[in-house]
Design a protein around this motif. Sequence first.
Motif, PDB file in Angstrom:
ATOM      1  N   ASP A  61      77.938  20.039  28.501  1.00  0.00           N
ATOM      2  CA  ASP A  61      76.611  20.247  27.909  1.00  0.00           C
ATOM      3  C   ASP A  61      76.477  21.653  27.321  1.00  0.00           C
ATOM      4  O   ASP A  61      75.417  22.036  26.833  1.00  0.00           O
ATOM      5  CB  ASP A  61      75.507  19.971  28.924  1.00  0.00           C
ATOM      6  N   GLY A  62      77.566  22.457  27.377  1.00  0.00           N
ATOM      7  CA  GLY A  62      77.560  23.782  26.766  1.00  0.00           C
ATOM      8  C   GLY A  62      77.036  24.883  27.667  1.00  0.00           C
ATOM      9  O   GLY A  62      76.889  26.016  27.213  1.00  0.00           O
ATOM     10  N   THR A  63      76.746  24.583  28.922  1.00  0.00           N
ATOM     11  CA  THR A  63      76.197  25.596  29.822  1.00  0.00           C
ATOM     12  C   THR A  63      77.112  25.819  31.018  1.00  0.00           C
ATOM     13  O   THR A  63      77.985  24.999  31.331  1.00  0.00           O
ATOM     14  CB  THR A  63      74.815  25.181  30.345  1.00  0.00           C
ATOM     15  N   LEU A  64      76.887  26.956  31.655  1.00  0.00           N
ATOM     16  CA  LEU A  64      77.470  27.233  32.971  1.00  0.00           C
ATOM     17  C   LEU A  64      76.321  27.377  33.954  1.00  0.00           C
ATOM     18  O   LEU A  64      75.229  27.844  33.589  1.00  0.00           O
ATOM     19  CB  LEU A  64      78.313  28.506  32.958  1.00  0.00           C
ATOM     20  N   LYS A  65      76.560  26.984  35.163  1.00  0.00           N
ATOM     21  CA  LYS A  65      75.521  27.113  36.188  1.00  0.00           C
ATOM     22  C   LYS A  65      76.097  27.787  37.417  1.00  0.00           C
ATOM     23  O   LYS A  65      77.283  27.636  37.741  1.00  0.00           O
ATOM     24  CB  LYS A  65      74.940  25.746  36.555  1.00  0.00           C
ATOM     25  N   ARG A  66      75.231  28.540  38.080  1.00  0.00           N
ATOM     26  CA  ARG A  66      75.585  29.202  39.331  1.00  0.00           C
ATOM     27  C   ARG A  66      74.877  28.489  40.477  1.00  0.00           C
ATOM     28  O   ARG A  66      73.657  28.328  40.454  1.00  0.00           O
ATOM     29  CB  ARG A  66      75.187  30.684  39.286  1.00  0.00           C
ATOM     30  N   TRP A  67      75.658  28.073  41.454  1.00  0.00           N
ATOM     31  CA  TRP A  67      75.118  27.358  42.605  1.00  0.00           C
ATOM     32  C   TRP A  67      75.269  28.219  43.850  1.00  0.00           C
ATOM     33  O   TRP A  67      76.370  28.698  44.149  1.00  0.00           O
ATOM     34  CB  TRP A  67      75.861  26.033  42.806  1.00  0.00           C
ATOM     35  N   ALA A  68      74.169  28.448  44.515  1.00  0.00           N
ATOM     36  CA  ALA A  68      74.195  29.207  45.766  1.00  0.00           C
ATOM     37  C   ALA A  68      74.385  28.236  46.923  1.00  0.00           C
ATOM     38  O   ALA A  68      73.748  27.190  46.969  1.00  0.00           O
ATOM     39  CB  ALA A  68      72.887  29.998  45.932  1.00  0.00           C
ATOM     40  N   PHE A  69      75.253  28.601  47.830  1.00  0.00           N
ATOM     41  CA  PHE A  69      75.464  27.718  48.980  1.00  0.00           C
ATOM     42  C   PHE A  69      75.923  28.533  50.186  1.00  0.00           C
ATOM     43  O   PHE A  69      76.522  29.596  50.058  1.00  0.00           O
ATOM     44  CB  PHE A  69      76.495  26.625  48.651  1.00  0.00           C
ATOM     45  N   ASP A  70      75.602  28.026  51.346  1.00  0.00           N
ATOM     46  CA  ASP A  70      76.074  28.585  52.604  1.00  0.00           C
ATOM     47  C   ASP A  70      76.133  27.444  53.614  1.00  0.00           C
ATOM     48  O   ASP A  70      75.829  26.292  53.311  1.00  0.00           O
ATOM     49  CB  ASP A  70      75.178  29.731  53.087  1.00  0.00           C
ATOM     50  N   GLU A  71      76.508  27.765  54.806  1.00  0.00           N
ATOM     51  CA  GLU A  71      76.714  26.722  55.807  1.00  0.00           C
ATOM     52  C   GLU A  71      75.410  26.092  56.278  1.00  0.00           C
ATOM     53  O   GLU A  71      75.401  24.946  56.739  1.00  0.00           O
ATOM     54  CB  GLU A  71      77.473  27.311  56.998  1.00  0.00           C
ATOM     55  N   ASP A  72      74.314  26.819  56.189  1.00  0.00           N
ATOM     56  CA  ASP A  72      73.063  26.337  56.789  1.00  0.00           C
ATOM     57  C   ASP A  72      72.109  25.694  55.794  1.00  0.00           C
ATOM     58  O   ASP A  72      71.044  25.204  56.193  1.00  0.00           O
ATOM     59  CB  ASP A  72      72.337  27.510  57.477  1.00  0.00           C
ATOM     60  N   ALA A  73      72.439  25.714  54.491  1.00  0.00           N
ATOM     61  CA  ALA A  73      71.500  25.171  53.500  1.00  0.00           C
ATOM     62  C   ALA A  73      72.255  24.383  52.435  1.00  0.00           C
ATOM     63  O   ALA A  73      73.451  24.598  52.206  1.00  0.00           O
ATOM     64  CB  ALA A  73      70.693  26.296  52.858  1.00  0.00           C
ATOM     65  N   ALA A  74      71.527  23.469  51.804  1.00  0.00           N
ATOM     66  CA  ALA A  74      72.128  22.678  50.739  1.00  0.00           C
ATOM     67  C   ALA A  74      72.285  23.540  49.484  1.00  0.00           C
ATOM     68  O   ALA A  74      71.449  24.414  49.216  1.00  0.00           O
ATOM     69  CB  ALA A  74      71.245  21.476  50.434  1.00  0.00           C
ATOM     70  N   PRO A  75      73.335  23.331  48.680  1.00  0.00           N
ATOM     71  CA  PRO A  75      73.526  24.100  47.447  1.00  0.00           C
ATOM     72  C   PRO A  75      72.368  23.879  46.471  1.00  0.00           C
ATOM     73  O   PRO A  75      71.797  22.793  46.409  1.00  0.00           O
ATOM     74  CB  PRO A  75      74.831  23.542  46.887  1.00  0.00           C
ATOM     75  N   PHE A  76      72.028  24.903  45.734  1.00  0.00           N
ATOM     76  CA  PHE A  76      70.988  24.778  44.710  1.00  0.00           C
ATOM     77  C   PHE A  76      71.373  25.644  43.517  1.00  0.00           C
ATOM     78  O   PHE A  76      72.069  26.655  43.658  1.00  0.00           O
ATOM     79  CB  PHE A  76      69.618  25.190  45.254  1.00  0.00           C
ATOM     80  N   CYS A  77      70.914  25.243  42.338  1.00  0.00           N
ATOM     81  CA  CYS A  77      71.201  25.981  41.098  1.00  0.00           C
ATOM     82  C   CYS A  77      70.313  27.220  41.032  1.00  0.00           C
ATOM     83  O   CYS A  77      69.086  27.116  40.985  1.00  0.00           O
ATOM     84  CB  CYS A  77      70.965  25.096  39.883  1.00  0.00           C
ATOM     85  N   SER A  78      70.934  28.388  41.018  1.00  0.00           N
ATOM     86  CA  SER A  78      70.176  29.638  41.002  1.00  0.00           C
ATOM     87  C   SER A  78      70.154  30.310  39.630  1.00  0.00           C
ATOM     88  O   SER A  78      69.389  31.245  39.411  1.00  0.00           O
ATOM     89  CB  SER A  78      70.750  30.615  42.030  1.00  0.00           C
ATOM     90  N   ALA A  79      70.972  29.867  38.695  1.00  0.00           N
ATOM     91  CA  ALA A  79      70.957  30.446  37.343  1.00  0.00           C
ATOM     92  C   ALA A  79      71.715  29.535  36.389  1.00  0.00           C
ATOM     93  O   ALA A  79      72.649  28.833  36.777  1.00  0.00           O
ATOM     94  CB  ALA A  79      71.584  31.843  37.333  1.00  0.00           C
TER      95      ALA A  79
END
Length: 287
Positions: A61-79
């Motif tokens: 789709d022409g974009t890059l996305k940054r996903w934040a993740f750790d052991e205690d939470a589900a990954p989410f798109c942060s940028a």
Amino acid sequence: MHRVASSGSNGGSVRARKEKKLTYVLNDANDTQHCAGVNCLDVLKSSVSSDQSYLFTGSRDGTLKRWAFDEDAAPFCSATFESHVDWVNDAALAGDSTLVSCSSDTTVKTWDSLSDGVCTRTLRQHSDYVTCLAVAANNFTGTEDEKDFPLWCLDAVLNNRLPPRENTKLSFFLHPCEGSNVQVVTLGKLSAPRILRVHKVTNYVVEKMVLDSPLDSLAIDGGPQPLFAGNGLLPSGSKPWQKLKPSIEILCNNQVLAPEMSLATVRVYIWKKPEDLILNYRVAIAR
């Protein structure tokens, strides 16, 4: 998501009209996920300065996305990183926080991976799809490693910046040895390629002496020495200083130089001074 549209019609005109193409990107209302296939990814692991780990994905789709993740939470798109206008084919992290991406739009882009999507540089040297990239490990010491992979090479590849061209010329003065009667007409400072051999300097001195100094012998170290080397036979009608070559040696810092030595070698290993090189010449002393 990309669409390519064209507009324009001949409208019955005999003259052909140039087709116009327009490339545009349509963003979905839900900007937290890709709207086409994912082509690549890379991971930025947590460090001392940041306890957060990130996953970076590049999509068709022409974009890059940054996903934040750790052991205690589900990954989410942060940028979301938006600047490419065609598929993102590959992405890789370089250094501490630089994200590099390449695309079918023929560009390579660098991003501040910890920002909200800031593109820091666009390289446009390619003329076709850029389908892959590789990032050199950031472990150069600038000493031993540079012998195998010079840092200027990496700078040329990533930044399209070539090192300054080294000066291939070397300036020097040519003087007779102290007490020598041999004189050569020169115009002060001379300039020559750094790779010039000492025997070429010798030939220069000989030519000047032969043409300008019709002498048969010179007194060196208190005693006469033959100026011309050879058997002494001259062709009919020729003069000694026109046909026979004197035996000359070149010195630097009172050291006789080997004929095959280059001026660059003389400057580095014998002269050893930042000032212009000084060479001396004399008739070779019989040994």
